[in-house]
Design an enzyme around this catalytic site. Sequence first.
Site, PDB file in Angstrom:
ATOM      1  N   CYS A  26       0.823  -1.212   0.000  1.00 11.64           N
ATOM      2  CA  CYS A  26       0.000   0.000   0.000  1.00 11.64           C
ATOM      3  C   CYS A  26       0.847   1.248   0.000  1.00 11.64           C
ATOM      4  O   CYS A  26       0.812   2.038  -0.924  1.00 11.64           O
ATOM      5  CB  CYS A  26      -0.892   0.031   1.226  1.00 11.64           C
ATOM      6  SG  CYS A  26      -2.110  -1.247   1.220  1.00 11.64           S
ATOM      7  N   GLU A  36       4.239   1.368   1.911  1.00  9.19           N
ATOM      8  CA  GLU A  36       5.402   1.144   2.770  1.00  9.19           C
ATOM      9  C   GLU A  36       6.712   1.315   2.006  1.00  9.19           C
ATOM     10  O   GLU A  36       7.001   0.549   1.092  1.00  9.19           O
ATOM     11  CB  GLU A  36       5.344  -0.267   3.366  1.00  9.19           C
ATOM     12  CG  GLU A  36       4.049  -0.615   4.058  1.00  9.19           C
ATOM     13  CD  GLU A  36       3.045  -1.367   3.188  1.00  9.19           C
ATOM     14  OE1 GLU A  36       2.340  -0.703   2.395  1.00  9.19           O
ATOM     15  OE2 GLU A  36       2.970  -2.584   3.279  1.00  9.19           O
TER      16      GLU A  36
END
Lengths: 842, 266
Positions: A438, A440
Site C-alpha cells: 500500500c 510502505e
Amino acid sequence: MNHYYSEDIAKSPRIQKLIDHLYAKMPVVEADRAVLLTESYKETEGEPMIIRRAKAFDHICRNIPIIIRPDELIVGSSSQAPRGCQVFPEFSFEWLESEFETMEHRSADPFYIADETKKTLHEVYKYWKGRTTSELATAYMAPEALLAMEHNIFTPGNYFYNGVGHVTVCYGRIATEGLESIKAQAAEALAKCNPGDGDYAKRSRFLQAVIISCEAACIYAERYAALARTEAAATADPVRKDELLKIAENCDRVPRQGARSFYEACQSFWFIQQLLQLESSGHSISPGRFDQYMYPFYKSDLDKGLITREFAQELMDCIWVKLNDLNKIRDAASAEGFAGYSLFQNLIAGGQTTEGLDATNDLSFMSIQAAMHVMLPQPSFSVRVWNGTPHEFLMKAAELTRTGIGLPAYYNDEVIIPSLISRGLTLEDARDYNIIGCVEPQKSGKTEGWHDAAFFNMCRPLELVFSNGMDKGVQVGPKTGDVTQMKTFDEFYDAYKAQMNYFIALLVNADNAIDQAHAERCPLPFLSGMIEDCIGRGKSVQEGGAIYNFTGPQGFGIANMADSLYAVKTLVFDEKKISMADLKAALENNFGKIRTPEEAQEIITGLAKALAADGVVLTEEQIRTMYTTARTGGMPEEDRLKYEAIRSMLENVPKFGNDIAEVDAFARDVAYTYTRPLLQYKNPRGGMYQAGLYPVSANVPLGAQTGATPDGRYAGTPVADGVSPSAGYDTNGPTASANSVSRLDHFIASNGTLYNMKFHPSALAGREGLSNFVSLIRSYFDQKGSHMQFNVVSRETLLDAQKNPDKYRSLVVRVAGYSALFTTLSRSLQDDIIRRTEQVSM
Amino acid sequence: MMNTDFNQVRGRIFDIQRYSIHDGPGIRTIVFLKGCFLRCRWCCNPESQEFAIQQLTMNGSTKTVGRDVTVGEVMQDVLKDMKYYQRSGGGLTLSGGECLGQPEFAAALLEAAHYWGINTAIESTACAPYESIQKLMPHLDLYMLDIKHMNSEKHRAFTGVPNERILENARRIATSRDCELIIRVPVVPTFNDTPEEIQAIAEFAATLSGVRQLHLLPYHRLGQDKYEGLGREYTLAHLEPPTNEHMQELKEAAEAVCRLAVQIGG
C-alpha cells in the site's frame, strides 16, 4: 533540457483481447501446487527445512501445468484458469477447507472451486495438520496476546495465515546477469564454507537451497520455451507462429542468462515476479522502480533502432495485464479487509537517482500510459514526487487520477528519504526507495520489511479505559482505574497510554512468534538468493539474511482517537458539561441509538413464528409491547434522549481535519501514543519495529467490532481511514483537511501513512484543473505530508451519498462562484450535480 | 516597519471559501462581502444581496448570514492556504455581494494580501462610482467584471439596474491599464442566451483595450434552496441550465465576432 519522451502512445488491439480473456470468468482455485508441494514434503521428511523448501519448489517448477494464453507476448501463468489461484497449505489450510462451500457465493472476492479440487485438497490437507506456520506461531505466542487477539484489539492476520511477501527483489540484476550469477555467487560462497565452521550446517544447506531453487526457476522457463515451440508448430497463423518462436527464444535465454533486449528483460522480470508468488503466498511482491531498472534495456534497443516506442509500450501493457493474472484466495474476513482481489504489487515511477538527480525517463511516462491502457487494479501504481519532479510528469499522472481509477498514489521523497535514513538506510539506498504494497517505503533487494505485520485498532484501548480493562466479562487489559473517579484529563490520557503500551507489547509478542514460525517452517531460498546479504550471511531472509530488517504494524483510528480524546478533555474536564459517568453510560448504550423499525420487525416476526410453532398465539397488545422493547432494547425514553443529547454535544466539539491548529497538535500527540512505544522493540531478525498509519480497508470490518467512541461515532460503524479525518467531519474543504493531516508527524511513521481524498471531477477539468490539482499535491508535500491518493467521485458515489448522507457530509461540490456541501442540497439540486458529473467525466 | 493599519479596517462578510478553483488563476480563497447594488434574478447567493445581517433556514436549522470582521481576522484564514497560492499562482478573490459596496474594507483586504505577497482578484459588477473602483486599484491584480447584457432595458428588467454605468466603468478600467481585466458573462436562459445577445457583449468586450479573455458562465440553480430559506420566491424555478451543446454554440458565436479567448466556465 527534458531527456524523456512524454507524448501519448496508442494502445495495441492485443491488449484489450488479453484483458477480455482474463476477465471472462470467475477466478478458480486450483490444487496442483498443493499436491506437488505435499508429494515433495513427504519425500524429504527429516531433511533440513531449507533444503525441503528448495526441493519442493523444484518439484513444483518441474511439474506444475503450464499454459500460454491466447495472444500473449509475455508468458508464465501460475494457474490454468485466467486469474486462478494456487493454495499454500504450509501456512494454513483449515479456513480454506471450512469455506469450500461458501467461497463461490461470498460478496467479497468470490472464487469457483470444483468438487474434484475440493476432494484433492481434502486429501492433501491430511498431511498438514500440525505442520503449518500458523500452528507453530500460535504455540509461540503468549496467552495474553492470544486473548487480546480474541478480543479484537489487534490482528496480525495476514502473516499469521499466509506467506509474508512484501518485498522487492533485484529484478534489474537478474535481467542483466541472469539467475546463473546468483547460482555462481552461492556456489562460490559454498566453496568457501569450511566443514569445521560453527555455522557450516545452516550456511552450507542454505547456499545449496539457493542453487537448487534458482535452477528450478530456469527449468520452469525452459518448459515454456518448449511449450511455445510446440504451439508454434501447431498454429496455422503465421504471425502467431513468429510470436511463439520469439517467445521460445526468450524463454531459452531468461531468466537463466542476462537479457539482450528490452523484450527479454520484460520476460525475465515476469518470471521472477510470477515465481516469487509460486514459492510463497505472500502478497505485495512489488516490482518497484520498473522505469529505472528496465531503462538501460529500452534505451539501448531504441538507440540501436531495434525497438519502437509502440512495441515497448505494448510489452509494458502486456506486463500490466499479467500482473492481474496472479491471484490469491483469502479467508472471507480478510477478503473484506483487502477487497478487490488485490495483490498490491506496487510499481513506482519517477523520483530521484541514487545521486539525488531527477530520475524521470520515457518509461516513467509509459508506465502511466500503461495504466491508462489497461485500466485494471494491478499494478498498484505509484509515483514519487520531489522538488525536482517535472511538472509535465505530474500532469500526466493527474490525467490518470482524473479517470477515477484511484491510481496513482503520490509519495513525497522529501519526507520518505530522511525518514528512511533515520531508520538506518544509507543516503543512496534511501534515495532509491520504492513502495511495497500500500504505502510502505523500503530499499529494494536489501530489505525484509515485514511491512504488513498487523492492524492495531487504536479505538479499542480507549474502550478499555472506560471499562477498567474489562471486555465482555474478561479482564483483557490492565486495570487503569475507575474512569468516573479520574480527576484530570492527564490522568485519563495516562490511562489510555497505559492500555496502549500494554497491547503494543502484546502485538510485538504475536508478531515475533509468527516471525519465528516463518523462519523455522517456511524459509524461502528462491527469494533469499535475490536479497542482499543472504548469501553473504548464509541465511534466508526469514532468518535475518537481509541487510535491512523491520517489522511494520499499522495503527488506525488516529482521527477517531484525536477527536475522542479532545472531546473528553473539552467537555468532561475543561468545560465540565458532561460527567464522566454520563459519558460512560452514553457510550455503553451507543448514544441511545435504537433499532430501525425493519430490524425490530424482523426480530418480532422471528419470535412470533417460533412461539406459533409451540402453539402460543400472541395478542396484538403483546406484539406491540414486544415491538417497542425490540426497538429500544428496553432503554427508557428519558435516558435515550439524554444519550442523544450527549452525542450531539460531542459532535459539536471542533474536529481534526478543519485546519484548527490546537486540535491538529492534539492529533499529532495522539498518534505518538502508537508510533513512539513501538520503536523500542526488536524482531527475531535483529531489526526494529516501525509504525505505519493506515488500515487498507480494514477500518470497515474492524470498525464493526468497535464500540461507540467519544467522537460521536456509533458502535459498529467504520473507523477513520488512514490518517484521513473522520468521514464527514472535515467540512472546510481540501486545503484545510490537507493542512490538518500534514500536522501529523509523518516522519516517525516510517512504515507509511495513507491519506485518501475525494474529489468531484469538476475540480480536475481542463488543463487548468489538472494544474491546480498538481499544486494541491505539491503544497501538501511542501508541508511534509507523506502520501496522497484520490477518489474522483463518480456518479455512483453521488447516488450513494443521496442514500447515505451521513457518510458524505464533507463532500464538497464546486462550480464558479459557488460551492456547497453535497448532502445539504435538496434532492433536485443533487440531481443537477449528478448530471454535471456525467458531463465532466466524459 | 511597514504600516499595517489596514488590518484594523472593519467590514461585513458572509463567507470565506477556500480551495476555489474557478474564480481566477490557481487555487484561491474567496471572501464573500455582504451587500450588492444589483438584484439579479438568477443570483446563486441571494443571501449576499442585503447588507443587513440575515437569518437563513435550511434543512431545519437556522443560521445567521453575515458577520462583521476586521481585515486582520479575515487574513488569518486567507493566510492558511499560502502554500497553495504559491504553488498554483493563486491568491485572494473578493466576491459577494459586491465588494465595491464596501470600498475601504475591500481596498484594505487587497492591500493586506499584497503585503503578504498574495495575488489579488475581484469578481464585481462594476456598478459603483468610479472613485470606489479607484480605491481598489493600487492593490488589484485582476478584475473579473460581469457584463450581463448590452440592452439597458433588459438589463434593468433582470438585475434591477440599467447598464450604462457598468459599461462606462468597464471602459475606464480598461483604459487605466491598472490591472488585468477579464469579462465574464453569466449565461442565463430567457435573459441573454441567444447568439446575438452574447455576440453583442463579445463585440463590446473586444473594444476594451487590454482585455484578452471572455468567460461564459453557464447558469445553474444551485442557490435555489436559499431563496426559500430567506423566505423569498425564486422566480426562475422553471429554468433549465443551458446544455453543453448550447454553451458550445454560444462560444463559437462569440468567437466569430471577436478575437478574444472565449472559454466556458471560470
